[in-house]
Design an enzyme around this catalytic site. Sequence first.
Site, PDB file in Angstrom:
ATOM      1  N   LYS A  58       0.874  -1.194   0.000  1.00 51.38           N
ATOM      2  CA  LYS A  58       0.000   0.000   0.000  1.00 51.38           C
ATOM      3  C   LYS A  58       0.913   1.247   0.000  1.00 51.38           C
ATOM      4  CE  LYS A  58      -3.525  -2.723  -0.047  1.00 51.38           C
ATOM      5  NZ  LYS A  58      -2.804  -3.997  -0.244  1.00 51.38           N
TER       6      LYS A  58
HETATM    7  C1  LIG Z   1      -9.676  -4.570  -1.037  1.00 55.44           C
HETATM    8  C2  LIG Z   1      -8.748  -5.161  -0.006  1.00 55.44           C
HETATM    9  N1  LIG Z   1      -9.215  -5.372   1.232  1.00 55.44           N
HETATM   10  C3  LIG Z   1      -8.431  -5.892   2.197  1.00 55.44           C
HETATM   11  C4  LIG Z   1      -7.109  -6.221   1.954  1.00 55.44           C
HETATM   12  C5  LIG Z   1      -6.308  -6.867   3.038  1.00 55.44           C
HETATM   13  O1  LIG Z   1      -5.223  -6.137   3.483  1.00 55.44           O
HETATM   14  P1  LIG Z   1      -3.982  -6.891   4.160  1.00 55.44           P
HETATM   15  O2  LIG Z   1      -3.163  -7.481   3.050  1.00 55.44           O
HETATM   16  O3  LIG Z   1      -3.272  -5.777   4.881  1.00 55.44           O
HETATM   17  O4  LIG Z   1      -4.507  -7.920   5.084  1.00 55.44           O
HETATM   18  C6  LIG Z   1      -6.570  -6.009   0.675  1.00 55.44           C
HETATM   19  C7  LIG Z   1      -5.167  -6.324   0.389  1.00 55.44           C
HETATM   20  O5  LIG Z   1      -4.621  -6.032  -0.641  1.00 55.44           O
HETATM   21  C8  LIG Z   1      -7.411  -5.478  -0.336  1.00 55.44           C
HETATM   22  O6  LIG Z   1      -6.966  -5.283  -1.588  1.00 55.44           O
END
Ligand SMILES: Cc1ncc(COP(=O)(O)O)c(C=O)c1O
Length: 353
Positions: free
Chosen positions: A179
Amino acid sequence: MTVTLGQPLTPDSQLFAELAAGIWDRHRWTNDGPLVRELEQGLGKQLGWRHAVATSSGTTALTTALLALDLTPGGEVITTPLTFRATSLAIEAAGLKPVFAAVDETTLCLHPDAVEEAIGPRTVAVLPVHLFGLAADPALDALGESRDLPIVYDAAHAFGFDDITHRGSLTAYSLHATKILHTGEGGLVASESPELAEKVRIARNFGLGGAAESGGGGNAKLPELSAAVGLAQFTRLGSELDARRALRAAYEARTDASQRVRRHAPGRRRGLVTEVLRCDPTEQAELLQRLASGGIIARGFPALCADGQRYSQTPLFGAGRAEMSALADSVIALPFHSRVQTGDLERFSDALA
Ligand SMILES: Cc1ncc(COP(=O)(O)O)c(C=O)c1O
């Protein structure tokens, strides 16, 4: 030369060493330590929220947000079939059932009419995604209020985007390395409500602490070392955002010059976590191949309702599965970070010629 989809922001190593030395001195490694609190305050201010609670990932941010709301176990949460599977898996991890509603074909975000259609006696919440940095339809907030349903927003693609603040009950961010500002793995739940933020703190810590001690929860705590990684990036955030703004403008100009692709949601403001463009769904595979041949690692974004067996029986309201899959196949996600060079852009244009 190959350019990758994501490129993590590099923390200031000297600042990180100073922050880490403090951890060694205090011998406080986790459990809501001072660096986690500092990160929460810094991010709350940066992102424009009154309250921010750090978590171990974006996925646990979503699960913890749902657990904090004390929803009826087994209840249905209406969400979008166009998202990364972390969204639906987080709903399942909270002991709830995902139900899909159709997305708008321009924004690719949940359509309020489809959500209205999906609401039933077992619905306990709505979980829209600010997909690819576009703010989900504000009509969803009004819908949640009129139907007395909490709205939990997934803002994993919308770090730093003002249009999404002060909305919904709780908003979950990802602080994953792909991110913008990141803690390696990490997440954040933001809210305007002090009561809800406190419930998230309790749910993050096994449901322990405060009056709501008997509530559900898990271990979603962010370690102090991870908080130091995040804190050591604040000074670098501004220039990364500027570089991404310039890169988006360059991609848009080159997209406009191509007959094969078009801008996503032209004219609408978007956050700066991802950059995507749109194409004819039947051409997506060939375009991804052409980009890869030019060293541009782009990717598609499969719809969850086409994700193997897992969601083949999950109800979808407001559209057919094939329609949602075709919309998902119209997306190409591009490398989006400050290390993309002019030469990469030239090869991007060549691949789309
Ligand atoms: C739309 C969306 N929600 C949630 C997440 C989950 O984030 P994390 O990888 O920090 O668990 C992602 C990860 O890329 C995502 O693209």
